[in-house]
Design a protein around this motif. Structure first.
Motif, PDB file in Angstrom:
ATOM      1  N   VAL A 131      -2.615   9.779   3.539  1.00 55.69           N
ATOM      2  CA  VAL A 131      -3.187   8.464   3.807  1.00 55.69           C
ATOM      3  C   VAL A 131      -4.563   8.424   3.150  1.00 55.69           C
ATOM      4  O   VAL A 131      -5.459   9.171   3.537  1.00 55.69           O
ATOM      5  CB  VAL A 131      -3.298   8.191   5.323  1.00 55.69           C
ATOM      6  CG1 VAL A 131      -3.873   6.806   5.573  1.00 55.69           C
ATOM      7  CG2 VAL A 131      -1.946   8.352   5.997  1.00 55.69           C
ATOM      8  N   VAL A 132      -4.702   7.573   2.149  1.00 55.34           N
ATOM      9  CA  VAL A 132      -5.947   7.485   1.386  1.00 55.34           C
ATOM     10  C   VAL A 132      -6.814   6.376   1.966  1.00 55.34           C
ATOM     11  O   VAL A 132      -6.348   5.257   2.203  1.00 55.34           O
ATOM     12  CB  VAL A 132      -5.651   7.217  -0.111  1.00 55.34           C
ATOM     13  CG1 VAL A 132      -6.942   7.162  -0.900  1.00 55.34           C
ATOM     14  CG2 VAL A 132      -4.724   8.289  -0.663  1.00 55.34           C
ATOM     15  N   LEU A 133      -8.087   6.702   2.173  1.00 61.35           N
ATOM     16  CA  LEU A 133      -9.061   5.763   2.727  1.00 61.35           C
ATOM     17  C   LEU A 133     -10.158   5.509   1.691  1.00 61.35           C
ATOM     18  O   LEU A 133     -10.347   6.312   0.784  1.00 61.35           O
ATOM     19  CB  LEU A 133      -9.687   6.343   4.000  1.00 61.35           C
ATOM     20  CG  LEU A 133      -8.733   6.920   5.053  1.00 61.35           C
ATOM     21  CD1 LEU A 133      -9.524   7.549   6.179  1.00 61.35           C
ATOM     22  CD2 LEU A 133      -7.825   5.848   5.575  1.00 61.35           C
ATOM     23  N   PRO A 134     -10.925   4.437   1.835  1.00 59.95           N
ATOM     24  CA  PRO A 134     -12.032   4.198   0.903  1.00 59.95           C
ATOM     25  C   PRO A 134     -13.301   4.978   1.271  1.00 59.95           C
ATOM     26  O   PRO A 134     -14.339   4.804   0.649  1.00 59.95           O
ATOM     27  CB  PRO A 134     -12.265   2.692   1.012  1.00 59.95           C
ATOM     28  CG  PRO A 134     -11.793   2.335   2.366  1.00 59.95           C
ATOM     29  CD  PRO A 134     -10.664   3.283   2.686  1.00 59.95           C
ATOM     30  N   TYR A 143      -6.847  -2.275   7.828  1.00 58.21           N
ATOM     31  CA  TYR A 143      -7.576  -2.681   6.623  1.00 58.21           C
ATOM     32  C   TYR A 143      -8.236  -1.503   5.926  1.00 58.21           C
ATOM     33  O   TYR A 143      -8.457  -1.529   4.729  1.00 58.21           O
ATOM     34  CB  TYR A 143      -8.613  -3.760   6.958  1.00 58.21           C
ATOM     35  CG  TYR A 143      -9.787  -3.246   7.752  1.00 58.21           C
ATOM     36  CD1 TYR A 143     -10.933  -2.794   7.104  1.00 58.21           C
ATOM     37  CD2 TYR A 143      -9.765  -3.203   9.140  1.00 58.21           C
ATOM     38  CE1 TYR A 143     -12.008  -2.316   7.825  1.00 58.21           C
ATOM     39  CE2 TYR A 143     -10.825  -2.731   9.859  1.00 58.21           C
ATOM     40  CZ  TYR A 143     -11.950  -2.291   9.202  1.00 58.21           C
ATOM     41  OH  TYR A 143     -13.008  -1.805   9.920  1.00 58.21           O
ATOM     42  N   TRP A 144      -8.523  -0.442   6.664  1.00 62.61           N
ATOM     43  CA  TRP A 144      -9.219   0.704   6.074  1.00 62.61           C
ATOM     44  C   TRP A 144      -8.282   1.699   5.399  1.00 62.61           C
ATOM     45  O   TRP A 144      -8.738   2.709   4.876  1.00 62.61           O
ATOM     46  CB  TRP A 144     -10.096   1.408   7.113  1.00 62.61           C
ATOM     47  CG  TRP A 144      -9.502   1.572   8.474  1.00 62.61           C
ATOM     48  CD1 TRP A 144      -9.707   0.757   9.555  1.00 62.61           C
ATOM     49  CD2 TRP A 144      -8.621   2.599   8.931  1.00 62.61           C
ATOM     50  NE1 TRP A 144      -8.999   1.230  10.641  1.00 62.61           N
ATOM     51  CE2 TRP A 144      -8.325   2.356  10.284  1.00 62.61           C
ATOM     52  CE3 TRP A 144      -8.047   3.716   8.315  1.00 62.61           C
ATOM     53  CZ2 TRP A 144      -7.492   3.180  11.036  1.00 62.61           C
ATOM     54  CZ3 TRP A 144      -7.217   4.537   9.060  1.00 62.61           C
ATOM     55  CH2 TRP A 144      -6.942   4.257  10.404  1.00 62.61           C
ATOM     56  N   VAL A 145      -6.997   1.432   5.377  1.00 66.05           N
ATOM     57  CA  VAL A 145      -6.057   2.272   4.629  1.00 66.05           C
ATOM     58  C   VAL A 145      -5.891   1.679   3.237  1.00 66.05           C
ATOM     59  O   VAL A 145      -5.512   0.525   3.089  1.00 66.05           O
ATOM     60  CB  VAL A 145      -4.687   2.353   5.349  1.00 66.05           C
ATOM     61  CG1 VAL A 145      -3.659   3.075   4.471  1.00 66.05           C
ATOM     62  CG2 VAL A 145      -4.829   3.053   6.685  1.00 66.05           C
ATOM     63  N   THR A 146      -6.217   2.481   2.219  1.00 65.75           N
ATOM     64  CA  THR A 146      -6.081   2.029   0.833  1.00 65.75           C
ATOM     65  C   THR A 146      -4.678   2.216   0.333  1.00 65.75           C
ATOM     66  O   THR A 146      -4.121   1.339  -0.325  1.00 65.75           O
ATOM     67  CB  THR A 146      -7.055   2.822  -0.068  1.00 65.75           C
ATOM     68  OG1 THR A 146      -8.371   2.685   0.448  1.00 65.75           O
ATOM     69  CG2 THR A 146      -6.998   2.329  -1.486  1.00 65.75           C
ATOM     70  N   LYS A 164     -11.287  11.877   0.827  1.00 66.67           N
ATOM     71  CA  LYS A 164     -11.098  10.527   1.361  1.00 66.67           C
ATOM     72  C   LYS A 164      -9.657  10.302   1.791  1.00 66.67           C
ATOM     73  O   LYS A 164      -9.122   9.201   1.645  1.00 66.67           O
ATOM     74  CB  LYS A 164     -11.494   9.488   0.311  1.00 66.67           C
ATOM     75  CG  LYS A 164     -12.969   9.476  -0.006  1.00 66.67           C
ATOM     76  CD  LYS A 164     -13.309   8.373  -0.967  1.00 66.67           C
ATOM     77  CE  LYS A 164     -14.805   8.312  -1.201  1.00 66.67           C
ATOM     78  NZ  LYS A 164     -15.162   7.204  -2.086  1.00 66.67           N
ATOM     79  N   SER A 165      -9.029  11.321   2.347  1.00 71.55           N
ATOM     80  CA  SER A 165      -7.636  11.176   2.751  1.00 71.55           C
ATOM     81  C   SER A 165      -7.313  12.097   3.917  1.00 71.55           C
ATOM     82  O   SER A 165      -8.026  13.048   4.208  1.00 71.55           O
ATOM     83  CB  SER A 165      -6.714  11.457   1.571  1.00 71.55           C
ATOM     84  OG  SER A 165      -6.912  12.769   1.102  1.00 71.55           O
ATOM     85  N   LYS A 197       0.810  -1.214   0.000  1.00 70.65           N
ATOM     86  CA  LYS A 197       0.000   0.000   0.000  1.00 70.65           C
ATOM     87  C   LYS A 197       0.846   1.268   0.000  1.00 70.65           C
ATOM     88  O   LYS A 197       0.323   2.355  -0.167  1.00 70.65           O
ATOM     89  CB  LYS A 197      -0.910   0.029   1.238  1.00 70.65           C
ATOM     90  CG  LYS A 197      -1.898  -1.097   1.333  1.00 70.65           C
ATOM     91  CD  LYS A 197      -2.665  -0.950   2.630  1.00 70.65           C
ATOM     92  CE  LYS A 197      -3.563  -2.119   2.934  1.00 70.65           C
ATOM     93  NZ  LYS A 197      -4.271  -1.930   4.208  1.00 70.65           N
ATOM     94  N   ILE A 198       2.150   1.133   0.206  1.00 72.45           N
ATOM     95  CA  ILE A 198       3.027   2.285   0.353  1.00 72.45           C
ATOM     96  C   ILE A 198       3.658   2.646  -0.985  1.00 72.45           C
ATOM     97  O   ILE A 198       4.297   1.804  -1.628  1.00 72.45           O
ATOM     98  CB  ILE A 198       4.132   2.005   1.394  1.00 72.45           C
ATOM     99  CG1 ILE A 198       3.500   1.653   2.738  1.00 72.45           C
ATOM    100  CG2 ILE A 198       5.063   3.191   1.528  1.00 72.45           C
ATOM    101  CD1 ILE A 198       4.472   1.146   3.765  1.00 72.45           C
ATOM    102  N   ALA A 199       3.473   3.892  -1.398  1.00 73.09           N
ATOM    103  CA  ALA A 199       4.080   4.391  -2.635  1.00 73.09           C
ATOM    104  C   ALA A 199       5.575   4.571  -2.419  1.00 73.09           C
ATOM    105  O   ALA A 199       6.069   4.552  -1.293  1.00 73.09           O
ATOM    106  CB  ALA A 199       3.438   5.718  -3.034  1.00 73.09           C
ATOM    107  N   ASN A 200       6.299   4.785  -3.498  1.00 72.55           N
ATOM    108  CA  ASN A 200       7.734   5.002  -3.426  1.00 72.55           C
ATOM    109  C   ASN A 200       8.009   6.419  -2.921  1.00 72.55           C
ATOM    110  O   ASN A 200       7.531   7.388  -3.499  1.00 72.55           O
ATOM    111  CB  ASN A 200       8.359   4.787  -4.801  1.00 72.55           C
ATOM    112  CG  ASN A 200       9.863   4.795  -4.750  1.00 72.55           C
ATOM    113  OD1 ASN A 200      10.452   4.654  -3.687  1.00 72.55           O
ATOM    114  ND2 ASN A 200      10.489   4.964  -5.884  1.00 72.55           N
ATOM    115  N   PHE A 201       8.768   6.526  -1.848  1.00 71.04           N
ATOM    116  CA  PHE A 201       9.115   7.820  -1.275  1.00 71.04           C
ATOM    117  C   PHE A 201      10.544   8.163  -1.654  1.00 71.04           C
ATOM    118  O   PHE A 201      11.473   7.451  -1.294  1.00 71.04           O
ATOM    119  CB  PHE A 201       8.973   7.796   0.251  1.00 71.04           C
ATOM    120  CG  PHE A 201       7.547   7.879   0.720  1.00 71.04           C
ATOM    121  CD1 PHE A 201       7.026   9.087   1.142  1.00 71.04           C
ATOM    122  CD2 PHE A 201       6.730   6.761   0.730  1.00 71.04           C
ATOM    123  CE1 PHE A 201       5.721   9.176   1.564  1.00 71.04           C
ATOM    124  CE2 PHE A 201       5.422   6.840   1.152  1.00 71.04           C
ATOM    125  CZ  PHE A 201       4.902   8.052   1.565  1.00 71.04           C
TER     126      PHE A 201
END
Length: 107
Positions: free
Chosen positions: A50-53, A95-98, A76-77, A35-39
């Motif tokens: 932090v993006v949520l649904p 689980y709620w973190v997209t 949504k973030s 779930k983690i983008a490249n930093f």
């Protein structure tokens, strides 16, 4: 005595619930790094989005405050500043973190 207890229906239900819980925790641990983008960069602390649904509620904001300074929410973030790189996997684990991605400058 123990053999009879382990053969009971209650014991089977308890063992199935425990196995289900352990499987759920294992899945959360395995899914978090994906779930983690490249930093980019090498700083110890990063600003994240932090993006949520769904739209974040007070509970989500308060939990994320334990990792850094919440500077606002979008649809949504949640924007969190000053998060340690070592905490990124923990932030992404629920689980709620997209997705967890870098906060764009000026964001």
């Amino acid at each position: 005595m123990w053999k009879d207890a382990l053969r009971s229906r209650k014991a089977h239900i308890l063992m199935a619930a425990a196995a289900g819980y352990l499987a759920w925790q294992l899945w959360l641990t395995i899914a978090a790094p994906q779930k983690i983008a490249n930093f980019a960069g090498g700083s110890d602390k990063v600003n994240i989005l932090v993006v949520l649904p769904f739209e974040p509620e007070r509970f989500h904001v308060q939990l994320l405050q334990t990792y850094g300074r919440v500077s606002g929410t979008q649809e949504k973030s949640v924007e969190v500043r000053g998060v340690k790189r070592a905490d990124l996997t923990t932030v992404a684990r629920p689980y709620w973190v997209t997705r967890v991605e870098p906060l764009q400058p000026g964001g």
